[in-house]
Write a protein that holds these residues in place. Sequence first.
Motif, PDB file in Angstrom:
ATOM      1  N   PHE A  66       0.459  -1.317   0.049  1.00 44.33           N
ATOM      2  CA  PHE A  66      -0.021   0.221  -0.034  1.00 44.33           C
ATOM      3  C   PHE A  66       0.747   1.411   0.070  1.00 44.33           C
ATOM      4  N   THR A  71      -2.643   5.013   0.942  1.00 45.11           N
ATOM      5  CA  THR A  71      -1.625   4.681  -0.026  1.00 45.11           C
ATOM      6  C   THR A  71      -0.890   6.131  -0.454  1.00 45.11           C
ATOM      7  N   GLU A 112       0.390   6.732   4.631  1.00 50.36           N
ATOM      8  CA  GLU A 112       0.625   5.606   3.660  1.00 50.36           C
ATOM      9  C   GLU A 112       0.557   4.285   4.590  1.00 50.36           C
ATOM     10  N   SER A 113      -0.066   3.317   4.162  1.00 52.13           N
ATOM     11  CA  SER A 113      -0.101   1.897   4.510  1.00 52.13           C
ATOM     12  C   SER A 113      -0.883   1.833   5.636  1.00 52.13           C
TER      13      SER A 113
END
Length: 307
Positions: A214, A271, A257-258
């Motif tokens: 991701f 993401t 992110e992730s």
Amino acid sequence: MRLVFAGTPEPAVPSLRRLLDSERHEVVAVVTRPDAVAGRGRKIMRSPVGQLADEHGIPVFTPRKPSEPEFVEALAALAPDCCPVVAYGALLPQQLLDIPAHGWINLHFSLLPAWRGAAPVQAAIHAGDEMTGASTFQIEAGLDTGPVYGVMTEKIGHTDTSGELLARLAEAGAVLLEKTMDGVEDGTLRAIPQSNDGVSYAPKVTVEASRIRFDEPALAIHRHIRAVTPAPGAWTEVNGLRLKLGPVELVEETLPESEIEVRKSGVFVGTSTTAVRLGQVQPPGKKMMNALDWARGARLAPGTVIG
């Protein structure tokens, strides 16, 4: 024409069925991959193409290698006019290609010369293509390089998985293959050499290549998951455990992110661009379930990352 049909998986079944129902052609035998272990029960099973042939009382050949002398002799004895092929799954030696008067004609699920190789449908979705299709072409020594008889086109939907798209192409492609057989028999159809421009390749998709991370753009993740659904199947890791993934939904907000964020409205993941909302997931040893049900049961700590 006297035909020997070569194919193995479910997407080849519509083509075999259509040729069996044809009033112009006779399927005198079928070639398919050897029986293999399949299903949850891990039983030895006949391929889908082999099963359909059995139902119609058609002789079935299952050589481990098409170059086996016994199979080459048996095919030559059948004296087929043409051998139509759909996802057979093995390379054909020249001595086999030379047997039928009209050669071996393959139904390939792409608009050649785009996406030559084993996984054209997955590649088209992964690349974000808006249009794909199927081509019939004369098999020669190169990888999907032979001259093309005919094509049909199919739009790729924004939510199409490879399984859904391939199912449509298999049905429409069966019509194309039958019409190609008709034209070859009539002598009204001529194969046209492929262009040297626009060549691309689609190798077999491995399990490792189906891992989703991701830290990529949301749209790329969306396409990647759809491309490998249902096979080999998208997966990722959460807290060191493998988690299978169904298609995700694109959303307009951003998250770290992730990082996973669980809300009443769903399970969201950041993401490198905008976030995505998880759909169905499958934890180890369990069935596919709604992502929110999984997250609640997993009791994820704030800031849990995925990938």
